[in-house]
Design an enzyme around this catalytic site. Structure first.
Site, PDB file in Angstrom:
ATOM      1  N   GLY A  95     -36.674  45.702  41.947  1.00 24.02           N
ATOM      2  CA  GLY A  95     -36.965  45.381  43.337  1.00 24.02           C
ATOM      3  C   GLY A  95     -38.466  45.447  43.608  1.00 24.02           C
ATOM      4  O   GLY A  95     -39.045  44.584  44.262  1.00 24.02           O
ATOM      5  N   ARG A  98     -43.152  48.130  39.895  1.00 20.56           N
ATOM      6  CA  ARG A  98     -42.281  48.408  38.746  1.00 20.56           C
ATOM      7  C   ARG A  98     -42.312  47.225  37.765  1.00 20.56           C
ATOM      8  O   ARG A  98     -42.276  47.419  36.554  1.00 20.56           O
ATOM      9  CB  ARG A  98     -40.842  48.659  39.208  1.00 20.56           C
ATOM     10  CG  ARG A  98     -40.624  50.028  39.814  1.00 20.56           C
ATOM     11  CD  ARG A  98     -40.526  51.052  38.709  1.00 20.56           C
ATOM     12  NE  ARG A  98     -40.653  52.409  39.165  1.00 20.56           N
ATOM     13  CZ  ARG A  98     -39.639  53.193  39.527  1.00 20.56           C
ATOM     14  NH1 ARG A  98     -38.413  52.716  39.508  1.00 20.56           N
ATOM     15  NH2 ARG A  98     -39.843  54.446  39.886  1.00 20.56           N
ATOM     16  N   ARG A 138     -47.232  36.604  47.709  1.00 22.73           N
ATOM     17  CA  ARG A 138     -46.766  37.746  48.503  1.00 22.73           C
ATOM     18  C   ARG A 138     -46.778  39.055  47.725  1.00 22.73           C
ATOM     19  O   ARG A 138     -46.018  39.986  48.054  1.00 22.73           O
ATOM     20  CB  ARG A 138     -45.336  37.515  49.023  1.00 22.73           C
ATOM     21  CG  ARG A 138     -45.260  36.496  50.118  1.00 22.73           C
ATOM     22  CD  ARG A 138     -43.829  36.200  50.496  1.00 22.73           C
ATOM     23  NE  ARG A 138     -43.804  35.227  51.547  1.00 22.73           N
ATOM     24  CZ  ARG A 138     -43.505  35.498  52.817  1.00 22.73           C
ATOM     25  NH1 ARG A 138     -43.178  36.717  53.161  1.00 22.73           N
ATOM     26  NH2 ARG A 138     -43.518  34.551  53.721  1.00 22.73           N
ATOM     27  N   ARG A 187     -30.926  42.839  36.609  1.00 28.14           N
ATOM     28  CA  ARG A 187     -31.571  43.683  37.613  1.00 28.14           C
ATOM     29  C   ARG A 187     -31.745  45.085  37.040  1.00 28.14           C
ATOM     30  O   ARG A 187     -30.823  45.622  36.406  1.00 28.14           O
ATOM     31  CB  ARG A 187     -30.711  43.720  38.885  1.00 28.14           C
ATOM     32  CG  ARG A 187     -31.075  44.817  39.847  1.00 28.14           C
ATOM     33  CD  ARG A 187     -30.494  44.625  41.227  1.00 28.14           C
ATOM     34  NE  ARG A 187     -30.376  45.881  41.939  1.00 28.14           N
ATOM     35  CZ  ARG A 187     -31.390  46.580  42.436  1.00 28.14           C
ATOM     36  NH1 ARG A 187     -32.632  46.131  42.302  1.00 28.14           N
ATOM     37  NH2 ARG A 187     -31.192  47.728  43.061  1.00 28.14           N
ATOM     38  N   VAL A 188     -32.908  45.652  37.248  1.00 28.31           N
ATOM     39  CA  VAL A 188     -33.170  47.032  36.851  1.00 28.31           C
ATOM     40  C   VAL A 188     -33.640  47.774  38.098  1.00 28.31           C
ATOM     41  O   VAL A 188     -34.785  47.639  38.512  1.00 28.31           O
ATOM     42  CB  VAL A 188     -34.204  47.120  35.695  1.00 28.31           C
ATOM     43  CG1 VAL A 188     -33.553  46.779  34.366  1.00 28.31           C
ATOM     44  CG2 VAL A 188     -35.393  46.200  35.913  1.00 28.31           C
ATOM     45  N   SER A 223     -32.703  51.030  41.359  1.00 23.37           N
ATOM     46  CA  SER A 223     -32.261  52.391  41.634  1.00 23.37           C
ATOM     47  C   SER A 223     -31.111  52.329  42.633  1.00 23.37           C
ATOM     48  O   SER A 223     -30.887  51.303  43.286  1.00 23.37           O
ATOM     49  CB  SER A 223     -33.413  53.225  42.193  1.00 23.37           C
ATOM     50  OG  SER A 223     -33.836  52.671  43.419  1.00 23.37           O
ATOM     51  N   GLU A 259     -26.695  50.417  46.498  1.00 22.74           N
ATOM     52  CA  GLU A 259     -28.046  49.837  46.573  1.00 22.74           C
ATOM     53  C   GLU A 259     -27.943  48.618  47.481  1.00 22.74           C
ATOM     54  O   GLU A 259     -27.076  48.615  48.362  1.00 22.74           O
ATOM     55  CB  GLU A 259     -28.626  49.540  45.181  1.00 22.74           C
ATOM     56  CG  GLU A 259     -27.660  49.015  44.150  1.00 22.74           C
ATOM     57  CD  GLU A 259     -27.491  47.517  44.206  1.00 22.74           C
ATOM     58  OE1 GLU A 259     -26.770  47.026  45.099  1.00 22.74           O
ATOM     59  OE2 GLU A 259     -28.009  46.814  43.324  1.00 22.74           O
ATOM     60  N   ASP A 276     -31.092  59.130  44.152  1.00 26.57           N
ATOM     61  CA  ASP A 276     -30.757  60.093  45.210  1.00 26.57           C
ATOM     62  C   ASP A 276     -29.231  60.185  45.293  1.00 26.57           C
ATOM     63  O   ASP A 276     -28.525  59.360  44.719  1.00 26.57           O
ATOM     64  CB  ASP A 276     -31.352  59.659  46.561  1.00 26.57           C
ATOM     65  CG  ASP A 276     -30.979  58.227  46.925  1.00 26.57           C
ATOM     66  OD1 ASP A 276     -31.656  57.308  46.440  1.00 26.57           O
ATOM     67  OD2 ASP A 276     -30.009  58.034  47.667  1.00 26.57           O
ATOM     68  N   ARG A 311     -37.931  61.173  36.295  1.00 26.47           N
ATOM     69  CA  ARG A 311     -37.683  59.803  36.799  1.00 26.47           C
ATOM     70  C   ARG A 311     -38.233  58.770  35.828  1.00 26.47           C
ATOM     71  O   ARG A 311     -37.604  57.760  35.560  1.00 26.47           O
ATOM     72  CB  ARG A 311     -38.303  59.640  38.187  1.00 26.47           C
ATOM     73  CG  ARG A 311     -37.472  60.267  39.295  1.00 26.47           C
ATOM     74  CD  ARG A 311     -37.889  59.734  40.648  1.00 26.47           C
ATOM     75  NE  ARG A 311     -39.277  60.040  40.968  1.00 26.47           N
ATOM     76  CZ  ARG A 311     -39.702  61.183  41.504  1.00 26.47           C
ATOM     77  NH1 ARG A 311     -38.832  62.129  41.789  1.00 26.47           N
ATOM     78  NH2 ARG A 311     -40.967  61.377  41.777  1.00 26.47           N
TER      79      ARG A 311
HETATM   80  N1  HPA Z   1     -29.105  53.247  49.648  1.00 25.42           N
HETATM   81  C1  HPA Z   1     -29.425  51.976  49.481  1.00 25.42           C
HETATM   82  N2  HPA Z   1     -30.226  51.560  48.529  1.00 25.42           N
HETATM   83  C2  HPA Z   1     -30.726  52.471  47.689  1.00 25.42           C
HETATM   84  C3  HPA Z   1     -30.425  53.811  47.810  1.00 25.42           C
HETATM   85  C4  HPA Z   1     -29.567  54.220  48.845  1.00 25.42           C
HETATM   86  O1  HPA Z   1     -29.272  55.401  48.998  1.00 25.42           O
HETATM   87  N3  HPA Z   1     -31.079  54.481  46.830  1.00 25.42           N
HETATM   88  C5  HPA Z   1     -31.760  53.560  46.125  1.00 25.42           C
HETATM   89  N4  HPA Z   1     -31.555  52.333  46.638  1.00 25.42           N
END
Ligand code: HPA
Length: 235
Positions: free
Chosen positions: A21, A25, A44, A88-89, A91, A180, A205, A218
């Site tokens: 995203g 990164r 952009r 896609r890589v 979180s 996500e 998280d 991380r």
């Molecule tokens: N919610 C949505 N997208 C995310 C989250 C989350 O808690 N953590 C990382 N991307």
């Protein structure tokens, strides 16, 4: 033949693209894992790069956040630049009871409340966006070989990061591993446009719990995920 969002020339992208995203990164992946890197997009600041990994041409292109932004880049990569595979890589927030911070997840499917997916069909149809099985199978076995204990399952792609109206607990009860904001859109477009799609995610998280990771932890988990993605890309 630039597009409104990508300034690259035809042929500038490899057949296979890793897609984080975050543009920074994308830069980190290119600088850390690829050789002979050239920047192919800067529009952009949604950065894109092409280089080689173990002699194979691989690109990295940031998607931005959410299905609408990801849809722009994947559409243009597939239809204008002829990209065949997008991994896609990203979180995600962990949701299932056995999902821990820093786990690596493979999204076999992606449940969503996305209007993009719903509006594609209408008529009460609830489409099930699915990963490309070949990529999923390869990524799973690559991870096992690397000693990374991946979990495979459903990822909830949310339209809203902040949403206090949604029953996240119920989604977890129905087997959703994490949340996500992109995977369902990637899988929808993979099906529509004919490119192979997979999302590999690290848990950054926990939706129902507390927890912190150090920046070293991380980075190690992120690097594990990128290696799985790159080995899958060239398999
Ligand atoms: N919610 C949505 N997208 C995310 C989250 C989350 O808690 N953590 C990382 N991307």
């Amino acid at each position: 033949m630039a597009t409104p969002h990508i300034e690259a020339e035809p042929g500038d992208y490899a057949d296979v693209v890793l897609m984080p995203g975050d543009p920074l990164r994308a830069k980190y992946i290119a600088e850390t894992f690829l050789e002979d890197v050239v920047q192919v997009n800067g529009v952009r600041n949604c950065l894109g790069f092409t280089g080689t990994y173990k002699g194979h041409r691989v690109s990295v292109q940031a998607s931005g956040m959410g299905i609408p932004s990801l849809s722009i880049y994947t559409n243009e990569l597939a239809t204008i630049y002829g990209v065949k595979t997008i991994i896609r890589v990203g979180s995600c927030g962990g949701m299932a009871p056995d999902v821990k911070l820093r786990d690596v997840l493979l999204a076999s499917g992606s449940t969503t409340d996305s209007a993009v997916v719903t509006n594609t069909f209408g008529h009460g149809v609830h489409y099930a966006p699915l990963a490309n099985f070949e990529l999923l199978d390869t990524a799973y076995h690559v991870a096992k070989e690397q000693g990374v204990d991946v979990k495979v399952g459903d990822i909830f792609a949310a339209d809203r990061f902040y949403n206090d109206e949604l029953d996240m607990k119920k989604l977890a009860d129905y087997g959703v591993l994490g949340t996500e904001m992109e995977s369902a859109g990637l899988y929808l477009l993979g099906a529509k446009l004919g490119f192979r799609a997979l999302s590999i995610l690290t848990v950054s998280d926990l939706i129902f719990g507390e927890g912190k990771t150090t920046s070293e932890e991380r980075e190690k988990t992120f690097n594990d995920m990128i290696t799985i993605a790159l080995e899958t890309a060239i398999a």
